[in-house]
Design a protein around this motif. Sequence first.
Motif, PDB file in Angstrom:
ATOM      1  N   ILE A   2       0.842  -1.206   0.000  1.00  0.00           N
ATOM      2  CA  ILE A   2       0.000   0.000   0.000  1.00  0.00           C
ATOM      3  C   ILE A   2       0.870   1.246   0.000  1.00  0.00           C
ATOM      4  O   ILE A   2       0.630   2.207  -0.739  1.00  0.00           O
ATOM      5  N   VAL A   3       1.914   1.226   0.826  1.00  0.00           N
ATOM      6  CA  VAL A   3       2.765   2.411   0.980  1.00  0.00           C
ATOM      7  C   VAL A   3       3.641   2.641  -0.251  1.00  0.00           C
ATOM      8  O   VAL A   3       3.937   3.782  -0.600  1.00  0.00           O
ATOM      9  N   GLN A   4       4.053   1.567  -0.938  1.00  0.00           N
ATOM     10  CA  GLN A   4       4.789   1.781  -2.180  1.00  0.00           C
ATOM     11  C   GLN A   4       3.948   2.569  -3.175  1.00  0.00           C
ATOM     12  O   GLN A   4       4.474   3.394  -3.934  1.00  0.00           O
ATOM     13  N   GLY A   5       2.637   2.327  -3.165  1.00  0.00           N
ATOM     14  CA  GLY A   5       1.751   3.088  -4.034  1.00  0.00           C
ATOM     15  C   GLY A   5       1.556   4.516  -3.551  1.00  0.00           C
ATOM     16  O   GLY A   5       1.713   5.474  -4.322  1.00  0.00           O
ATOM     17  N   MET A   6       1.235   4.692  -2.266  1.00  0.00           N
ATOM     18  CA  MET A   6       0.958   6.023  -1.730  1.00  0.00           C
ATOM     19  C   MET A   6       2.206   6.896  -1.647  1.00  0.00           C
ATOM     20  O   MET A   6       2.115   8.125  -1.687  1.00  0.00           O
ATOM     21  N   GLY A   7       3.367   6.259  -1.526  1.00  0.00           N
ATOM     22  CA  GLY A   7       4.611   7.015  -1.422  1.00  0.00           C
ATOM     23  C   GLY A   7       5.173   7.463  -2.753  1.00  0.00           C
ATOM     24  O   GLY A   7       6.235   8.094  -2.801  1.00  0.00           O
ATOM     25  N   GLY A   8       4.497   7.150  -3.858  1.00  0.00           N
ATOM     26  CA  GLY A   8       4.935   7.601  -5.172  1.00  0.00           C
ATOM     27  C   GLY A   8       5.877   6.654  -5.884  1.00  0.00           C
ATOM     28  O   GLY A   8       6.206   6.862  -7.059  1.00  0.00           O
ATOM     29  N   HIS A   9       6.295   5.597  -5.210  1.00  0.00           N
ATOM     30  CA  HIS A   9       7.307   4.714  -5.781  1.00  0.00           C
ATOM     31  C   HIS A   9       6.798   3.966  -7.012  1.00  0.00           C
ATOM     32  O   HIS A   9       7.532   3.813  -8.001  1.00  0.00           O
ATOM     33  N   MET A  10       5.555   3.510  -6.985  1.00  0.00           N
ATOM     34  CA  MET A  10       5.055   2.667  -8.071  1.00  0.00           C
ATOM     35  C   MET A  10       4.852   3.441  -9.373  1.00  0.00           C
ATOM     36  O   MET A  10       4.822   2.852 -10.453  1.00  0.00           O
ATOM     37  N   MET A  11       4.743   4.765  -9.282  1.00  0.00           N
ATOM     38  CA  MET A  11       4.565   5.563 -10.489  1.00  0.00           C
ATOM     39  C   MET A  11       5.888   6.043 -11.078  1.00  0.00           C
ATOM     40  O   MET A  11       5.904   6.712 -12.118  1.00  0.00           O
ATOM     41  N   VAL A  12       7.010   5.712 -10.438  1.00  0.00           N
ATOM     42  CA  VAL A  12       8.308   5.987 -11.053  1.00  0.00           C
ATOM     43  C   VAL A  12       9.041   4.675 -11.334  1.00  0.00           C
ATOM     44  O   VAL A  12      10.204   4.680 -11.721  1.00  0.00           O
ATOM     45  N   THR A  13       8.350   3.541 -11.139  1.00  0.00           N
ATOM     46  CA  THR A  13       8.941   2.220 -11.342  1.00  0.00           C
ATOM     47  C   THR A  13       8.216   1.504 -12.468  1.00  0.00           C
ATOM     48  O   THR A  13       6.989   1.552 -12.551  1.00  0.00           O
ATOM     49  N   GLY A  14       8.968   0.826 -13.315  1.00  0.00           N
ATOM     50  CA  GLY A  14       8.369   0.103 -14.425  1.00  0.00           C
ATOM     51  C   GLY A  14       8.494   0.847 -15.740  1.00  0.00           C
ATOM     52  O   GLY A  14       9.022   1.963 -15.798  1.00  0.00           O
ATOM     53  N   GLU A  15       7.991   0.220 -16.800  1.00  0.00           N
ATOM     54  CA  GLU A  15       8.108   0.782 -18.132  1.00  0.00           C
ATOM     55  C   GLU A  15       6.966   1.736 -18.444  1.00  0.00           C
ATOM     56  O   GLU A  15       5.842   1.548 -17.963  1.00  0.00           O
ATOM     57  N   PRO A  16       7.216   2.754 -19.247  1.00  0.00           N
ATOM     58  CA  PRO A  16       6.155   3.692 -19.603  1.00  0.00           C
ATOM     59  C   PRO A  16       4.991   2.980 -20.285  1.00  0.00           C
ATOM     60  O   PRO A  16       5.182   2.083 -21.103  1.00  0.00           O
ATOM     61  N   GLY A  17       3.789   3.394 -19.916  1.00  0.00           N
ATOM     62  CA  GLY A  17       2.596   2.856 -20.549  1.00  0.00           C
ATOM     63  C   GLY A  17       2.159   1.501 -20.056  1.00  0.00           C
ATOM     64  O   GLY A  17       1.157   0.957 -20.542  1.00  0.00           O
ATOM     65  N   ARG A  18       2.882   0.916 -19.096  1.00  0.00           N
ATOM     66  CA  ARG A  18       2.545  -0.420 -18.604  1.00  0.00           C
ATOM     67  C   ARG A  18       1.801  -0.382 -17.270  1.00  0.00           C
ATOM     68  O   ARG A  18       1.483  -1.420 -16.715  1.00  0.00           O
ATOM     69  N   GLY A  19       1.555   0.808 -16.732  1.00  0.00           N
ATOM     70  CA  GLY A  19       0.875   0.928 -15.457  1.00  0.00           C
ATOM     71  C   GLY A  19       1.850   0.901 -14.296  1.00  0.00           C
ATOM     72  O   GLY A  19       3.042   0.614 -14.461  1.00  0.00           O
ATOM     73  N   PRO A  20       1.375   1.200 -13.074  1.00  0.00           N
ATOM     74  CA  PRO A  20       2.261   1.247 -11.904  1.00  0.00           C
ATOM     75  C   PRO A  20       2.875  -0.113 -11.617  1.00  0.00           C
ATOM     76  O   PRO A  20       2.273  -1.153 -11.879  1.00  0.00           O
ATOM     77  N   MET A  21       4.085  -0.086 -11.039  1.00  0.00           N
ATOM     78  CA  MET A  21       4.819  -1.320 -10.783  1.00  0.00           C
ATOM     79  C   MET A  21       5.437  -1.268  -9.388  1.00  0.00           C
ATOM     80  O   MET A  21       6.134  -0.309  -9.046  1.00  0.00           O
ATOM     81  N   ARG A  22       5.162  -2.314  -8.600  1.00  0.00           N
ATOM     82  CA  ARG A  22       5.754  -2.421  -7.260  1.00  0.00           C
ATOM     83  C   ARG A  22       7.127  -3.062  -7.351  1.00  0.00           C
ATOM     84  O   ARG A  22       7.373  -3.922  -8.182  1.00  0.00           O
ATOM     85  N   SER A  23       8.041  -2.668  -6.467  1.00  0.00           N
ATOM     86  CA  SER A  23       9.350  -3.311  -6.379  1.00  0.00           C
ATOM     87  C   SER A  23       9.207  -4.716  -5.817  1.00  0.00           C
ATOM     88  O   SER A  23       8.307  -4.998  -5.025  1.00  0.00           O
ATOM     89  N   GLY A  24      10.130  -5.589  -6.183  1.00  0.00           N
ATOM     90  CA  GLY A  24      10.107  -6.959  -5.690  1.00  0.00           C
ATOM     91  C   GLY A  24      10.590  -7.101  -4.268  1.00  0.00           C
ATOM     92  O   GLY A  24      10.480  -8.180  -3.677  1.00  0.00           O
ATOM     93  N   ALA A  25      11.147  -6.059  -3.694  1.00  0.00           N
ATOM     94  CA  ALA A  25      11.588  -6.062  -2.295  1.00  0.00           C
ATOM     95  C   ALA A  25      10.678  -5.147  -1.476  1.00  0.00           C
ATOM     96  O   ALA A  25      10.075  -4.213  -2.007  1.00  0.00           O
ATOM     97  N   ALA A  26      10.573  -5.436  -0.172  1.00  0.00           N
ATOM     98  CA  ALA A  26       9.703  -4.650   0.723  1.00  0.00           C
ATOM     99  C   ALA A  26      10.425  -3.380   1.148  1.00  0.00           C
ATOM    100  O   ALA A  26      10.882  -3.240   2.291  1.00  0.00           O
ATOM    101  N   LEU A  27      10.520  -2.428   0.244  1.00  0.00           N
ATOM    102  CA  LEU A  27      11.367  -1.256   0.450  1.00  0.00           C
ATOM    103  C   LEU A  27      10.943  -0.408   1.643  1.00  0.00           C
ATOM    104  O   LEU A  27      11.780   0.035   2.430  1.00  0.00           O
ATOM    105  N   SER A  28       9.648  -0.144   1.784  1.00  0.00           N
ATOM    106  CA  SER A  28       9.226   0.741   2.878  1.00  0.00           C
ATOM    107  C   SER A  28       9.368   0.055   4.230  1.00  0.00           C
ATOM    108  O   SER A  28       9.697   0.696   5.227  1.00  0.00           O
ATOM    109  N   ASP A  29       9.141  -1.252   4.280  1.00  0.00           N
ATOM    110  CA  ASP A  29       9.324  -1.997   5.528  1.00  0.00           C
ATOM    111  C   ASP A  29      10.774  -1.972   5.979  1.00  0.00           C
ATOM    112  O   ASP A  29      11.096  -1.593   7.110  1.00  0.00           O
TER     113      ASP A  29
END
Length: 394
Positions: free
Chosen positions: A142-169
Motif C-alpha cells: 500500500i505504501v509503495q503506491g501512496m509514497g509515489g514509488h510505483m509511479m516511477v517504477t516500471g516501463e512507460p505505458g505499462r501501469g504502476p509497478m511495485r518493487s520486488g523487495a519490501a522497500l518501505s518496511d
Amino acid sequence: MSQATASKALSKYKVLDLTRARAGPTAARQLADWGAQVIKIETPGSDQTPDFMERHSPDFQNLHRNKRSMTLNLKSHEGLGIFMQLARDADVIVENYRPDVKHRLGIDYESVKAINPRIVYGSISGFGQDGPYVDRPGVDPIVQGMGGHMMVTGEPGRGPMRSGAALSDVGAGLICANGILTALLEREDSGEGQWVQASLIEAMIFLLDFQAARWTMAQDLPEQVGNNHPTNAPVGAFKTKDGYLTISASRSRWRQFCDALGAPELMDRPAYATADLRLNHRYELNADIEVFTQTKTTAEWIEIMNKASIPCGPIYTLEETFNDPQVQHLGIAQTVESETLGSLSLIGQPFRLSRTPNRLVTAAAECGAHTDAILAELGYEADEIAGLRARQVI
C-alpha cells in the motif's frame, strides 16, 4: 545466562522487542546483530508468528536471529508488571503496533518513561503516530503506491509497478534503528531518553531521494522510464549475444564509452552531441547501442568496459548473485546453527567495523525458549515461574 555476543559494539544495551511483521523486526535485528541484548516478547500459549510468517521459514529466521525469546501476556496485570520490571532496566524498546495499541496496553512511551526516564522508545507505524491516517493499517504494498514509488517504477505505458523487495518496511526499520542509535548517543550528554518515531510512508518518500526532491524543489514530476535512468543517458540494460548487460555511460563517460563500444560514429551524430540531447533521444540511442552490444557476450563486454572504466555489470538471478566471487569474498551470506533446522545461511550485515566486528551467533529462538532464564534473572524462583505459567501469564 545471556547468549553469546554477536558484537561488542552495542553489548551494553538491553532491548525489549515487541515487534511483528517486517519493519519492526528489522529495527530490532539491527541492534541484535551488533551485540545488543535483545529480548523478543511473544504471546504465551501458542507458537503463533506474525501474519504470513511460519516460524521456521527463511523470512522469520532471517529477521529474528541473535535474539532471545520469552512469552508474556501483556493484557494481564501480572504480565504488565513483569514487562515494567524489564523496562525499568532496559535501554531500548522497539514496537510496531498500530499507534493506539500500546496506549491501551499501558506500555506506551510516557508510561515507561515514568519508571525509566532513560528509555529510548522506538515506534514504527504505517502513517505516523498521529494525523488523519493514524488509524489506517499500513503495509508495504500500500505504501509503495501512496509514497509515489510505483509511479516511477516500471516501463512507460505499462501501469504502476511495485518493487520486488519490501522497500518501505526495510527502510523504516533501518531508519528507526538509526534514530534509536542517535537517541542513545544524545543520551550520553542529556541523561534522558526520548521517543523515536518512524513510518513506512516517510521511509518510502525518503528512499525516493532525488526523485522526490525533483518534485518538492522544481515541481518536476518524474515518470516511469523502465531500466533507463531518470535524468541521464545512456544508462540501462542492453541485450548481448547471450543475455543482458547494464551499462552506465552518461555525461563525462560518453566519449570513452563510444570508443570501447567500437562505435565512434555515434559521437558525430547531432542528436547525441550533448548530455541533454542524449537524454531526449534515449530510446533511439539505446537501439543504436544494442546493434553493437548484441555482437558480443556479456562476459566479453564486461571485460572491455571495465578496461575502459565504464561502469557495467551482468543481470543476475539470486543464485548467480550469491555465486559471484566478489559477493562470496564479502561474506554477506553467513552461516548459523539452529537446534531445529540445523545449519542455516542467512543475510548478514551490509557494513563492517574494523575493531568491533559482528557475527551471527544464534538462529531465531523457539517461542519462549528463554522465558524461564529471563525471569530467573529478574529474581523469580522456579515455583513462582511455574505459577505464572499455570495462570497463562507466560
